[in-house]
Enzyme design. Structure first.
Site, short mmCIF file in Angstrom:
data_model
loop_
_atom_site.label_atom_id
_atom_site.label_comp_id
_atom_site.label_asym_id
_atom_site.label_seq_id
_atom_site.Cartn_x
_atom_site.Cartn_y
_atom_site.Cartn_z
N ASP A 312 0.85 -1.19 0.00
CA ASP A 312 0.00 0.00 0.00
C ASP A 312 0.88 1.23 0.00
OD1 ASP A 312 -2.80 -0.76 0.07
OD2 ASP A 312 -2.32 -1.78 1.92
N THR A 313 0.61 2.14 -0.92
CA THR A 313 1.44 3.32 -1.12
C THR A 313 0.57 4.46 -1.59
OG1 THR A 313 3.33 1.93 -1.77
CG2 THR A 313 3.41 4.23 -2.43
N ILE A 314 0.93 5.70 -1.23
CA ILE A 314 0.24 6.84 -1.84
C ILE A 314 1.24 7.60 -2.72
CG2 ILE A 314 -1.41 7.05 0.05
CD1 ILE A 314 0.96 9.87 -0.16
N ILE A 329 6.30 9.92 -3.29
CA ILE A 329 5.73 8.62 -2.92
C ILE A 329 6.00 8.39 -1.44
CG2 ILE A 329 6.31 6.16 -3.02
CD1 ILE A 329 6.18 6.27 -6.00
N SER A 331 4.94 5.56 1.90
CA SER A 331 4.34 4.24 2.09
C SER A 331 4.70 3.62 3.43
CB SER A 331 4.81 3.31 0.97
OG SER A 331 4.32 2.01 1.14
#
Length: 371
Positions: A312-314, A329, A331
């Protein structure tokens, strides 16, 4: 930079499974004034106690996905600090106000976020700290529920008032150290946090049909995108049609080849001999695509690390009126990272350390101080 930090802090409130101050950060920044592109590697290293012997003594063949043995130093806060010191204009404390307000007053949980949250419900319920922080009456908040995180609001207030030093040397660092020492498998210590530094580095690039595309070099995995672009460049993807069988097949096969390389060669370049230039070269892409068959799927390619599928990463990108650009990025790796929350700090500690190999011959083999 200010907007990127403020937005990232808010994301840590409203999407806590994907990101937060317990995770790592990577950014590429374009300065419109200097016409310079710079990369910030704000990922943390393995603790000094994280030796191969420490894992062998526990009879482990690989690092557990969840729990304290998957911890590495969280680099996010130092990343925010370095971005702000180099490119920020607003007062540091002001950047946290929107996130503090949301954490204190609450926000309605979005549908997709509620689904992710529920997927971690059982793991979060295993520790009192995670339960008290992220579960409501023992359950993940459902869609539309107004969720508050006063503990994270307090942590943000400390950061706003005391700066990154609080996270790596002060009150927050000591609480992470206390919590780690209280865990049977806790290897993270105050000294690891005190030693942490971010690193400004030069991004690397390839040219795809006239466009320069830039990524961060390893220890991240961004160059896999450059490898894939090099592989698909000779093919007329527009003529194939978006989403056509030919289009999808080409991209999937290119990704297989790039991810096979990723599993074998990507590692901390300070401590491993990563063949970076060759990996992102056109000639190497041509060699790899000799394995490609337009009518057949590759099955003999060594598998990429299957753990990454669940990450899961934004990602966020900010461009201001002067055309400065921050591509960022951030995470925790897995949803809620290690599933552990350090005391009453209100955020999950990442499990990015689970990506290390315990094979002494692997470039990405675990080593104290290695990213």
């Amino acid at each position: 930079a200010d907007a990127a930090i403020a937005a990232n802090a808010v994301m840590g409130v409203v999407e806590p499974m994907s990101c937060g101050v317990g995770g790592d950060l990577f950014a590429i920044y374009w300065s419109a004034t200097d016409k310079q592109l710079s990369g910030l590697n704000a990922s943390g290293a393995a603790p000094q106690l994280a030796t191969l012997d420490a894992y062998r003594s526990r009879n482990l063949a690989e690092i557990p996905t969840h729990g304290p043995l998957a911890w590495s130093v969280p680099g996010c806060v130092m990343g925010w600090h370095d971005l702000h010191q180099t490119h920020g204009k607003l007062a540091w404390a002001d950047l946290f106000q929107p996130a503090i307000t949301l954490a204190e007053e609450g926000f309605p949980v979005a549908p997709i976020i509620a689904g992710y949250w529920r997927g971690s419900e059982q793991e979060l319920a295993k520790t009192a700290e995670a339960t008290q922080t992220f579960l409501v009456a023992g359950e993940a908040p459902r869609e539309g529920t107004l969720f508050r995180n006063p503990r994270l609001a307090r942590t943000y207030r400390i950061l706003a008032e005391q700066g990154a030093e609080a996270f790596y040397q002060g009150e927050l660092a000591r609480e992470i150290d206390r919590y780690s020492r209280a865990q049977t498998d806790g290897l993270l210590r105050l000294e690891d946090l005190q030693m942490h530094r971010s690193e400004w580095i030069d991004p690397v690039s390839t040219n795809y049909r006239g466009f320069d595309v830039w990524e961060m070099p390893p220890n991240g995995q961004g160059i896999s995108a450059l490898q894939m672009l090099n592989m698909i460049e000779p093919y007329d993807v527009e003529a194939m049609g978006w989403g056509s069988p030919e289009f999808v097949h080409l991209f999937v096969e290119a990704k297989k080849l790039a991810f096979a390389d990723r599993a074998k060669f990507y590692a901390d370049m300070r401590m491993a001999d990563v063949p970076l230039k060759k990996l992102i070269s056109k000639n190497y892409a041509q060699q790899r695509m000799e394995l490609f068959r337009p009518d057949k799927a590759l099955v003999g390619v060594p598998a990429g690390d299957p753990k990454l599928v669940q990450g899961d990463t934004i990602y966020l990108c900010v461009v201001d009126s002067q055309r400065n650009c921050c591509s960022l990025i951030q995470s925790n790796y897995h949803g809620f990272g290690s599933q552990h929350v350090a005391g009453e700090l209100g955020f999950a500690l990442q499990n990015r350390g689970a990506l290390f190999s315990l094979d002494p011959g692997h470039l990405n083999c675990l080593q104290p101080g290695k990213r």
